[in-house]
Enzyme design. Structure first.
Site, PDB file in Angstrom:
ATOM      1  N   CYS A 183      34.392 -60.215  61.512  1.00 28.57           N
ATOM      2  CA  CYS A 183      33.098 -59.628  61.180  1.00 28.57           C
ATOM      3  C   CYS A 183      32.575 -58.868  62.385  1.00 28.57           C
ATOM      4  O   CYS A 183      32.153 -59.475  63.373  1.00 28.57           O
ATOM      5  CB  CYS A 183      32.112 -60.707  60.760  1.00 28.57           C
ATOM      6  SG  CYS A 183      30.502 -60.011  60.380  1.00 28.57           S
ATOM      7  N   GLY A 184      32.589 -57.549  62.302  1.00 30.87           N
ATOM      8  CA  GLY A 184      32.151 -56.725  63.419  1.00 30.87           C
ATOM      9  C   GLY A 184      30.657 -56.812  63.673  1.00 30.87           C
ATOM     10  O   GLY A 184      30.213 -56.826  64.823  1.00 30.87           O
ATOM     11  N   GLY A 217      31.866 -53.564  60.543  1.00 36.03           N
ATOM     12  CA  GLY A 217      32.694 -53.381  61.737  1.00 36.03           C
ATOM     13  C   GLY A 217      34.175 -53.491  61.494  1.00 36.03           C
ATOM     14  O   GLY A 217      34.965 -52.656  61.965  1.00 36.03           O
TER      15      GLY A 217
END
Length: 354
Positions: A107-108, A275
């Site tokens: 998870c950016g 992201g």
């Protein structure tokens, strides 16, 4: 005689009974996408790696994920994380990602937010200029670079894991819609990328189409899972799952290159440009020769938030030629909470109404 208001002022502190669980969090957002950072009160996770911690959490404390992500403490699009020890002595910490369906691999937006929080709370020795964090996610090690100016965080960029294209211009057929062309790529998670310019879809990526985006994105996700047999990570079986659908279109905002809307997990709509999804896009654009090394692409989300993305390097990764993407954005703290779980509460584990 004092009125009730005076008693409210005097007796506003609540101390829960000793058998009630208390979990402390800091809430943040990156481009509007929430992140609930669980910092204290969560049971100790057992294991020797982030993947093992994640499995232990899933098998033993999944009801706490739903309690903190679902209503009434959260909502259907809530997102969170738990911090763990790193995989080895060279890392700073590990991170497990939580959402309405379970546990994601990368998870950016969470990396950008947690890097901001690490500097704000001085988890490391903070200096002016660039501060480096090595964060172990389920997909591998992520290196983030947080810029500090006059003691304040001004932005975060991170280098993602090797990101690669599985296939371009693949086809599925959806009832009532017809043929859909998509690209399959990985940027810490697998996504089906659907360019609206290549498909006969009668909507754009605006907030008015929120429900249509969710339904169509989930229909595409299910169809790709059913028909595409190459959603396979070359080294880690637990990473071999399709996380979501990413719709791509041109942006109406001046000087912005593109627009993203990601539908992931069980119908969550990402408020930020995503992201890991942007990382996979860098692999796609590099393969199509649409971006060169260290060229920057600006990608907008449904909220108007923008990530800057580029390709840092290229390397062999199993059967693929992968890129190392760089993604840049900013995050903000929105609050701190002590959530209380009453063991007698019939809805203590949460619920979702969509």
């Amino acid at each position: 005689m004092k009125n009730t208001y005076h008693n409210i002022l005097k007796n506003s502190h609540f101390t829960p009974p000793s058998d009630w669980m208390q979990i402390k969090t800091i809430d943040m957002h990156t481009g509007g996408e929430p992140l609930r950072v669980i910092l204290d009160g969560f049971p100790t996770l057992k294991g020797n790696s982030v993947m093992e911690y994640r499995t232990y959490c899933k098998n033993n404390f999944d009801e706490l994920r739903t309690a903190l992500m679902f209503e009434p403490r959260g909502h259907p699009d809530m997102y969170g994380c738990i911090l763990t020890p790193p995989n080895d002595k060279d890392g700073d910490f590990g991170i497990i990602f939580l959402h309405n369906e379970g546990y994601s691999t990368m998870c950016g937006h969470a990396i950008i937010a947690i890097s901001t929080l690490a500097i704000t709370l001085q988890w490391i020795s903070v200096k002016e200029g660039e501060n480096i964090l090595k964060i172990d996610a389920p997909c591998g090690r992520i290196t983030s670079y947080t810029t500090v100016k006059n003691g304040e965080v001004t932005g975060v960029k991170f280098h993602c894991v090797p990101s690669f294209v599985v296939g371009l211009d693949r086809k599925i057929t959806l009832p009532g819609i017809g043929e859909i062309t998509y690209d399959l790529a990985y940027g810490g998670a697998f996504y089906a990328y659907v360019d609206l310019q290549k498909n006969n879809l009668d909507f754009d990526l605006s907030t008015k189409n929120y429900q249509t985006l969710i339904k169509t994105g989930m229909d595409i996700k299910r169809a790709v899972i059913k028909n595409d047999r190459e959603i396979i990570h070359p080294f880690e079986e637990e990473l071999s799952e399709l996380y979501g659908t990413i719709f791509i279109d041109t942006s109406k905002t001046p000087n912005i290159d593109s627009k993203n809307v990601c539908i992931f997990a069980d119908g969550e709509l990402d408020r930020c440009p995503t992201g890991s999804g942007v990382s996979g896009r860098m692999a796609i654009h590099k393969k199509r020769k649409e971006i060169g090394f260290n060229e920057t692409m600006s990608i907008e989300s449904i909220t108007g938030a923008v990530f800057l993305a580029s390709v840092i390097s290229e390397e062999d990764y199993g059967p693929y030629t992968a890129v190392i993407p760089q993604v840049e954005g900013s995050a903000h703290i929105t609050g701190s909470n002590t959530f209380i779980i009453d063991p007698k509460d019939p809805m203590k584990n949460g619920f979702i109404l969509r």
